[in-house]
Every structure is written in C-alpha cells, then in structure tokens.
Design a protein around this motif. Structure first.
Motif, PDB file in Angstrom:
ATOM      1  N   SER A   1      14.060 109.703  76.178  1.00  9.13           N
ATOM      2  CA  SER A   1      14.536 110.913  76.571  1.00  9.13           C
ATOM      3  C   SER A   1      14.378 112.261  75.902  1.00  9.13           C
ATOM      4  O   SER A   1      14.489 113.260  76.235  1.00  9.13           O
ATOM      5  CB  SER A   1      16.160 111.132  76.785  1.00  9.13           C
ATOM      6  OG  SER A   1      16.824 110.512  75.492  1.00  9.13           O
ATOM      7  N   THR A   2      13.749 111.927  74.429  1.00  8.71           N
ATOM      8  CA  THR A   2      13.559 113.206  73.704  1.00  8.71           C
ATOM      9  C   THR A   2      12.028 113.026  73.351  1.00  8.71           C
ATOM     10  O   THR A   2      11.247 111.801  73.312  1.00  8.71           O
ATOM     11  CB  THR A   2      14.426 113.131  72.322  1.00  8.71           C
ATOM     12  OG1 THR A   2      14.054 111.984  71.742  1.00  8.71           O
ATOM     13  CG2 THR A   2      15.822 113.340  72.679  1.00  8.71           C
ATOM     14  N   GLU A   3      11.384 114.277  72.886  1.00  8.22           N
ATOM     15  CA  GLU A   3       9.910 114.429  72.459  1.00  8.22           C
ATOM     16  C   GLU A   3       9.533 114.686  71.085  1.00  8.22           C
ATOM     17  O   GLU A   3       8.382 114.093  70.537  1.00  8.22           O
ATOM     18  CB  GLU A   3       8.913 115.074  73.225  1.00  8.22           C
ATOM     19  CG  GLU A   3       9.646 116.391  73.187  1.00  8.22           C
ATOM     20  CD  GLU A   3       9.037 117.567  74.129  1.00  8.22           C
ATOM     21  OE1 GLU A   3       8.416 117.321  75.144  1.00  8.22           O
ATOM     22  OE2 GLU A   3       9.245 118.641  74.071  1.00  8.22           O
ATOM     23  N   LEU A   4      10.585 115.074  70.383  1.00 12.22           N
ATOM     24  CA  LEU A   4      10.473 115.501  68.989  1.00 12.22           C
ATOM     25  C   LEU A   4      11.655 115.241  68.145  1.00 12.22           C
ATOM     26  O   LEU A   4      12.677 115.507  68.670  1.00 12.22           O
ATOM     27  CB  LEU A   4       9.741 116.752  69.047  1.00 12.22           C
ATOM     28  CG  LEU A   4       9.766 117.616  67.776  1.00 12.22           C
ATOM     29  CD1 LEU A   4       8.546 117.166  67.007  1.00 12.22           C
ATOM     30  CD2 LEU A   4       9.142 119.131  67.896  1.00 12.22           C
TER      31      LEU A   4
ATOM     32  N   LEU B   1      11.746 109.759  59.475  1.00 12.65           N
ATOM     33  CA  LEU B   1      11.544 110.667  60.586  1.00 12.65           C
ATOM     34  C   LEU B   1      10.576 110.262  61.523  1.00 12.65           C
ATOM     35  O   LEU B   1       9.331 110.089  60.947  1.00 12.65           O
ATOM     36  CB  LEU B   1      11.757 112.146  59.930  1.00 12.65           C
ATOM     37  CG  LEU B   1      11.718 113.096  61.186  1.00 12.65           C
ATOM     38  CD1 LEU B   1      13.071 113.016  61.899  1.00 12.65           C
ATOM     39  CD2 LEU B   1      11.438 114.506  60.835  1.00 12.65           C
ATOM     40  N   ARG B   2      10.671 110.157  62.801  1.00 10.72           N
ATOM     41  CA  ARG B   2       9.439 109.845  63.464  1.00 10.72           C
ATOM     42  C   ARG B   2      10.194 110.496  65.003  1.00 10.72           C
ATOM     43  O   ARG B   2      11.141 110.721  65.309  1.00 10.72           O
ATOM     44  CB  ARG B   2       9.220 108.415  63.881  1.00 10.72           C
ATOM     45  CG  ARG B   2      10.193 107.368  63.999  1.00 10.72           C
ATOM     46  CD  ARG B   2       9.770 106.321  65.028  1.00 10.72           C
ATOM     47  NE  ARG B   2      10.779 105.399  65.350  1.00 10.72           N
ATOM     48  CZ  ARG B   2      11.827 105.805  66.193  1.00 10.72           C
ATOM     49  NH1 ARG B   2      11.847 106.618  67.035  1.00 10.72           N
ATOM     50  NH2 ARG B   2      12.773 104.769  66.485  1.00 10.72           N
ATOM     51  N   ASN B   3       9.143 110.571  65.920  1.00 10.33           N
ATOM     52  CA  ASN B   3       9.426 111.050  67.452  1.00 10.33           C
ATOM     53  C   ASN B   3       9.867 109.702  68.323  1.00 10.33           C
ATOM     54  O   ASN B   3       9.241 108.870  67.937  1.00 10.33           O
ATOM     55  CB  ASN B   3       8.380 111.812  67.864  1.00 10.33           C
ATOM     56  CG  ASN B   3       8.028 113.115  67.107  1.00 10.33           C
ATOM     57  OD1 ASN B   3       9.010 114.001  66.362  1.00 10.33           O
ATOM     58  ND2 ASN B   3       6.854 113.404  66.849  1.00 10.33           N
TER      59      ASN B   3
ATOM     60  N   LEU C   1      18.112 117.395  64.258  1.00  9.56           N
ATOM     61  CA  LEU C   1      18.097 117.665  66.080  1.00  9.56           C
ATOM     62  C   LEU C   1      16.806 116.862  66.620  1.00  9.56           C
ATOM     63  O   LEU C   1      15.742 116.568  65.961  1.00  9.56           O
ATOM     64  CB  LEU C   1      17.867 119.166  66.118  1.00  9.56           C
ATOM     65  CG  LEU C   1      19.029 119.916  66.007  1.00  9.56           C
ATOM     66  CD1 LEU C   1      18.739 121.452  66.207  1.00  9.56           C
ATOM     67  CD2 LEU C   1      20.438 119.584  66.845  1.00  9.56           C
ATOM     68  N   ALA C   2      16.959 116.640  67.742  1.00 11.75           N
ATOM     69  CA  ALA C   2      15.782 116.014  68.960  1.00 11.75           C
ATOM     70  C   ALA C   2      15.722 117.204  70.054  1.00 11.75           C
ATOM     71  O   ALA C   2      16.507 117.865  70.122  1.00 11.75           O
ATOM     72  CB  ALA C   2      16.242 114.766  69.395  1.00 11.75           C
TER      73      ALA C   2
END
Length: 154
Positions: A111-114, A104-106, A21-22
């Motif tokens: 539009s997403t932060e995590l 995996l990275r942010n 998920l983001a």
C-alpha cells in the motif's frame, strides 16, 4: 447503508529529531505521507499488527515501547453504481516504537511506495493524512486518557 469496522495499528517512531513515515500513492492525486502501520488481520493482536506492518512498509523491526492512544473516526463513503454507501468506522491504535533491527527500504507490491525519515519540523509542510498530526500530538502530549481532541478543520 452498509456498516464497516476497520481496526488498525500504527507506530510513531522518532529518532534523532526525525519521524519515520511511508508515502502512499493516491489515484489521481498527490501521494500522501502516512504513519507506518495498517489493518489488523482476523485473530491478530494489534501489538503484532504494528510490528508486522512497520517491517512490511519500511524494512525495520521495532520494539513497541508504549501505547500512545486510540483514535476513532467515522465517515460515510459514497456508494458506486452497483454498491450502497458505507458507514465506515475506523479504530486506530497508535503505538510508540523503537528501531531494533533491519534496514530502511521501500515496500514492494503493498500500500506504500516509499519509506523515509522526515525531520519533525518539516512534517507540517508535507502532504499527509490527518492521523500523522493526531499521532504526533499523542506522542508530544501523552494524555492520560490516550486521546486528543481533534481540532476543527477550517
């Protein structure tokens, strides 16, 4: 009233009992968990959209392993001081994907932060958009028609 059509593609990626998920910030509210994915660019194939969006939002490259279904929603968005209300129609293609590379990275500046893996059994406790639940039902039930009836909210 203005009419707006938005076509988007999202991925359900499950690995070892966890869902990718983001998290999306919400102005003035709690951040919401969303499926990685997003809007198609003009001329872009939705298959390419979902692969691009997953990589942008999570750092992972995916192989699309199937089309789970299509979700269509329509709502009226209020107008502002200088704009008319909008009759918004969203068409969301939900794919299944498998990680083939990347790390995996942010997302930065998007539009997403995590980005994170969440245990499937913990998803009901997360602050999330409704599409997460719809997509998980498509993934679990795999309806022949590619659509699940939405439950009434209460």
């Amino acid at each position: 009233m203005r009419e707006k059509l938005r076509v988007a593609a999202y991925a359900v990626v499950v690995r070892d009992g966890q869902l990718l998920l983001a998290r999306s910030p919400v102005p003035g509210g709690a951040p919401e968990w969303v499926l990685p994915g997003g809007g198609m660019e003009h001329g872009e194939d939705p298959y390419d959209t979902v692969r691009r969006e997953v990589e942008e939002e999570t750092g992972y490259r995916i192989e699309v392993t199937g089309l789970l279904g299509v979700n269509s929603s329509r709502r009226t968005l209020p107008g502002g001081r200088l704009s008319r209300p909008v009759d918004h129609h969203g068409v969301r293609l939900v794919y299944e994907g498998r990680i083939t590379g990347g790390e995996l990275r942010n997302e930065i500046g998007g539009s997403t932060e995590l980005a994170a893996w969440q245990p499937l059994d913990a998803v009901p406790e997360l602050v999330r958009i409704r599409l997460v639940d719809i997509a998980l039902r498509l993934w679990r039930e795999r309806p022949a028609v590619g659509r699940v009836a939405e439950r009434a909210e209460g």
